[in-house]
Write a protein that holds these residues in place. Structure first.
Motif, PDB file in Angstrom:
ATOM      1  N   ARG A 105       2.366   1.661  -3.457  1.00 30.65           N
ATOM      2  CA  ARG A 105       1.421   2.238  -4.419  1.00 30.65           C
ATOM      3  C   ARG A 105       1.205   3.726  -4.158  1.00 30.65           C
ATOM      4  O   ARG A 105       1.095   4.521  -5.091  1.00 30.65           O
ATOM      5  CB  ARG A 105       0.092   1.480  -4.341  1.00 30.65           C
ATOM      6  N   LYS A 106       1.149   4.100  -2.881  1.00 29.87           N
ATOM      7  CA  LYS A 106       0.925   5.508  -2.547  1.00 29.87           C
ATOM      8  C   LYS A 106       2.108   6.369  -2.971  1.00 29.87           C
ATOM      9  O   LYS A 106       1.940   7.458  -3.515  1.00 29.87           O
ATOM     10  CB  LYS A 106       0.696   5.643  -1.036  1.00 29.87           C
ATOM     11  N   THR A 153       2.050   9.398  -5.862  1.00 25.35           N
ATOM     12  CA  THR A 153       2.228  10.803  -5.487  1.00 25.35           C
ATOM     13  C   THR A 153       3.538  11.414  -5.984  1.00 25.35           C
ATOM     14  O   THR A 153       3.645  12.630  -6.060  1.00 25.35           O
ATOM     15  CB  THR A 153       2.167  10.957  -3.954  1.00 25.35           C
ATOM     16  N   ALA A 168       0.835  -1.209   0.000  1.00 26.35           N
ATOM     17  CA  ALA A 168       0.000   0.000   0.000  1.00 26.35           C
ATOM     18  C   ALA A 168       0.869   1.258   0.000  1.00 26.35           C
ATOM     19  O   ALA A 168       0.583   2.229  -0.712  1.00 26.35           O
ATOM     20  CB  ALA A 168      -0.933  -0.012   1.207  1.00 26.35           C
ATOM     21  N   ARG A 169       1.929   1.221   0.823  1.00 28.08           N
ATOM     22  CA  ARG A 169       2.854   2.365   0.835  1.00 28.08           C
ATOM     23  C   ARG A 169       3.535   2.526  -0.513  1.00 28.08           C
ATOM     24  O   ARG A 169       3.704   3.643  -1.010  1.00 28.08           O
ATOM     25  CB  ARG A 169       3.908   2.167   1.929  1.00 28.08           C
TER      26      ARG A 169
END
Length: 333
Positions: free
Chosen positions: A122-123, A127, A119-120
């Protein structure tokens, strides 16, 4: 049991069957609680509860002792070899079950951490302003890109994943990619500049930070558009070139002017040396004076015999003329 204390160190409460079992990692059988010296701290509780013997067996977790299974009997010597063997098997089964539960817990924790890391990941990729490419190290095929890569190239995500680096790099063909990929796999990391081709045909300058993942045979790259920076650098180089040219031209002009001035001063000096006229020139801010050879000759001095200052001139004035002369000079100034 609620009112007793059992430890696994070497204090008196740790020298009983359970403490020794844990500390020394071995089964401990107490055939008679009332006569065994090691059970002294618990005899009153044992008498009240009706304990007459005990069997303590170590429990393991991941190969290390983590506790003990202790059973109590109401008759001395209640635990015969057959029962002890069964209890040892029970302790082994409990240890196995604990190991299985621990492995399952660690697996769930690892899966949770992997999920959080993904998840990190992908984030971060969503960004960051830099484009991200995941590339097959053998073929150069793009395996994954982020939104910044889509915006930078002008291609859709699907269009980019259908292409390889030789399709997008303006200077690197398939053979060039193989050579560069092999070097990356050897050295692990590289930072370099390249030129990429966008969907509308533009060529942009980019800076690539690339890392090799040998285990998956992939290349990870972060690409930054440095087109504006390269233009600014070129503009600075052009300006420096222009300035250097101007300096050279100005230096040439100054050289010519210096030579002309030196020639003029030489001619002036020759004229002064040949003239019998006395000439002096006063540099007012610096209080310095130039006195010609004729000036020194008229006054009976060898050339340059006196300090080249205005004070020399003042000191040589006749006392009767000094006040009027200074007033006249002041009026002229």
């Amino acid at each position: 049991l609620d009112g007793i204390a059992i430890y696994s160190d070497d204090r008196p409460e740790g020298r009983g069957p359970t403490g020794v079992c844990i500390r020394e990692n071995r089964p401990v059988i107490c055939a008679d609680f009332a006569s065994d010296p090691s059970t002294l701290p618990w005899r009153a509780a044992a008498a009240k509860a009706g304990w007459r013997c005990s069997a303590s067996l170590p429990i393991h977790l991941d190969g290390a002792v983590c506790g003990a299974l202790t059973l109590y009997g109401r008759e001395p010597g209640a635990f015969d070899p057959h029962e002890i063997a069964l209890l040892e098997q029970s302790a082994a089964n409990i240890s196995y079950a604990l190991d299985a539960l621990d492995r399952d817990e660690r697996r769930r924790y690892a899966e949770q951490e992997i999920g959080l890391a993904a998840a990190r990941y992908r984030k971060i990729l969503a960004t960051t302003k830099d484009a991200f490419w995941l590339v097959d190290a053998t073929t150069g095929q793009l395996l994954d890109v982020n939104d910044a890569a889509v915006r930078m190239s002008g291609y859709s995500r699907e269009e980019m994943l259908a292409k390889g680096i030789p399709n997008l790099d303006a200077d690197q063909g398939p053979e060039d990619f193989k050579v560069h990929s092999a070097r990356l796999l050897r050295q692990g990391w590289d930072l370099f500049e390249a030129r990429h081709r966008t969907r509308d045909g533009r060529i942009i300058d980019v800076e690539v930070s690339a890392m090799a993942d040998v285990s998956s045979h992939t290349l990870i790259g972060f690409i930054r558009d440095i087109t504006a920076r390269k233009k600014a650098e070129q503009a600075i180089r052009d300006l420096n070139s222009q300035l250097e040219q101007r300096v050279l031209e100005r230096t040439g002009e100054l050289t010519i002017r210096t030579r002309e001035l030196e020639e003029s001063e030489a001619r002036f000096q020759l004229a002064m040396d040949a003239s019998t006229d006395g000439l002096w020139d006063w540099n007012i801010p610096r209080r310095e004076c130039y006195y010609s050879p004729g000036w020194f000759t008229q006054l009976g001095y060898p050339p340059s015999a006196l300090p080249a200052t205005i004070d020399t001139w003042l000191e040589l004035l006749h006392p009767e003329d000094r006040e009027d002369t200074c007033q006249e000079a002041e009026a002229r100034l």
